[in-house]
Scaffold this active site. Structure first.
Site, PDB file in Angstrom:
ATOM      1  N   LYS A   1      -9.265 -12.656   4.627  1.00 18.58           N
ATOM      2  CA  LYS A   1      -8.554 -11.499   4.053  1.00 18.58           C
ATOM      3  C   LYS A   1      -7.315 -11.970   3.287  1.00 18.58           C
ATOM      4  O   LYS A   1      -7.056 -11.533   2.156  1.00 18.58           O
ATOM      5  CB  LYS A   1      -8.148 -10.516   5.174  1.00 18.58           C
TER       6      LYS A   1
ATOM      7  N   GLN B   1      -5.625  -6.510  13.398  1.00 20.52           N
ATOM      8  CA  GLN B   1      -6.975  -7.054  13.594  1.00 20.52           C
ATOM      9  C   GLN B   1      -7.476  -6.707  14.995  1.00 20.52           C
ATOM     10  O   GLN B   1      -6.798  -6.945  15.986  1.00 20.52           O
ATOM     11  CB  GLN B   1      -6.939  -8.585  13.386  1.00 20.52           C
TER      12      GLN B   1
ATOM     13  N   ASP C   1      -6.995   0.544   7.193  1.00 22.82           N
ATOM     14  CA  ASP C   1      -8.301   0.578   7.857  1.00 22.82           C
ATOM     15  C   ASP C   1      -8.815   2.007   8.017  1.00 22.82           C
ATOM     16  O   ASP C   1      -9.985   2.211   8.362  1.00 22.82           O
ATOM     17  CB  ASP C   1      -8.192  -0.074   9.242  1.00 22.82           C
TER      18      ASP C   1
END
Lengths: 287, 287
Positions: free
Chosen positions: A52, A96, A119
């Site tokens: 990422k 994460q 997200d």
């Protein structure tokens, strides 16, 4: 023989568009910034986070990884999130997953500023699914839409069957297809006769995490099949769909690997750019 | 001949249970309080609000109606909501809809303290639908569940078809049925062959607002039919289902009037009591 929906090629096109968009934003003085919080030293998580970070920089964005020890307290983790929420240079903040057991994941996700929730997992963003208008859709769900749209698959009035109702993929994907006016059938582990439903699908999204769950008899002739599963069988990566048999009957199908997978990180970048735009260039009303 | 699911009788049973529960709460020093904010002088809204106030008092709760002029500013309305949010004696706060055009309904609904959001319309509460665990479900949706549960209709593994996807009824009802492990088909105005889906339903919920939308050929033998529609035809109230023909084929059916309708106000009371319990008697973890 089904058309193969090439996730790598679509992801490459997304990235190319993004690089251009980011270059334009930088000319306006906006450099989007993504911050990833990584707790602990799980090898898979660390590798995802690295890719990422790498892609964000490759596309001209700023990226920062905040690494915290596996035994970090929830209070300290929440404090770190607060700091990023308060930092005006940060556009997108991702924690994460999975988090260690001693940390309440729901509480952590709800602590992220909804306007930086890249997200799409903040309860307030989820609440906007209902209206079909979250700030961003979760990355895998957004990737599925990207594949469908770039492959000119019509959605309105089509029968879309989603197998799996996880909060991360299945459920938001069902909501997204509904927002695009598909008739949506939400199946899951408690569905009695799965085949009865999957055979009705114009668009079949399978996100159950079970190798070989969907065979040729479960699919309607000409259907568009999106396989989100990633399973390791005899050292080989396979999806939830028996690709070799279904490819002969479906109208279009995503392979595993090389289907939905490559889109997920690309859509994280696209979501970051969108949040940067919304937060920096528009009025509150568009949020 | 279908079993008639008598909403009046079920609502009466709910109220009886609630009166007892409220009496017990008062013995513990907790008197649940519902506040309704009514803007303008629409006759229908005023009449709904009066019946809410009356029933709350009848059951032993406190009830207060805050009446604001039709031309009240959004700022003043938001200030009134803030006052109620801050008042520790208030357990449940409802803003009667519809609001005048000059007011942003979404902003107003989002201003209600989520822990006092008795209608279940706050984005944070909607976000919890995804996990099947909102603090409360919207009143009509909760009423549908009450009818199904008190009539011993099994939900897990059943095929539930919901016609209509409004934010107030159809969509939350689909989410509730999913939370109870039904396989859920969400139909709406863009669905192509509605009959194809409704005929598969073990449980059919119709909330489209269209008289006669569902006839006998649209229903499976033995299905449980929940009719949420309220339409006025030739001066008579009818639902979305052609009751007279469907009653001969369905296994169970709610009439209109006297089906879902009577449950809605009763569930508002049940939601109020639930919020009072959560806020006053339990720790934050259960919220």
């Amino acid at each position: 023989m089904a058309r193969i929906l090439d996730g790598k090629a679509i992801a490459a096109a997304v990235k190319q568009d993004l690089a251009m968009e980011i270059a334009q934003l930088r000319e306006c003085g906006v450099q989007p910034k993504l911050v990833v919080v990584l707790v602990g030293d799980d090898a898979a998580s660390a590798s995802y986070v690295r890719s990422k970070e790498r892609l964000a920089r490759e596309l001209g964005m700023e990226a920062e990884v905040i690494r915290l020890a596996a035994d970090v307290s929830e209070v300290e983790l929440l404090r770190q999130i607060e700091l990023q929420n308060a930092d005006d240079a940060v556009d997108a903040l991702l924690v994460q997953l999975p988090l260690p057991d001693h940390i309440d994941t729901d509480r952590v996700l709800a602590a992220v500023d909804p306007n930086k929730d890249v997200d799409g997992f903040h309860p307030q963003n989820i609440g906007r699914y209902a209206m079909g208008s979250p700030l961003v859709w979760p990355c895998t769900t957004a990737g599925i839409l990207e594949i469908l749209v770039r492959s000119s698959v019509p959605l309105a009035g089509q029968t879309a069957v989603v197998v799996g109702r996880s909060r991360i993929v299945g459920w938001p994907t069902a909501q997204l297809l509904l927002a695009h006016n598909a008739t949506v059938v939400q199946c899951h582990s408690r569905t009695k006769d799965l085949t009865e439903f999957t055979r009705q699908a114009d668009i079949l999204v399978v996100a159950a995490g079970q190798a070989g769950l969907i065979g040729v008899d479960d699919v309607r002739e000409g259907a568009v099949v999106i396989d989100v599963g990633i399973n390791r069988v005899d050292g080989r990566l396979v999806g939830d769909v028996d690709f070799d048999s279904v490819v002969a009957k479906a109208g279009a199908i995503t392979p595993v690997p090389g289907g939905v997978g490559p889109l997920t990180v690309a859509m994280l970048m696209k979501n970051t750019v969108r949040l940067a735009r919304l937060r920096r260039l528009t009025k509150g009303d568009e949020r």
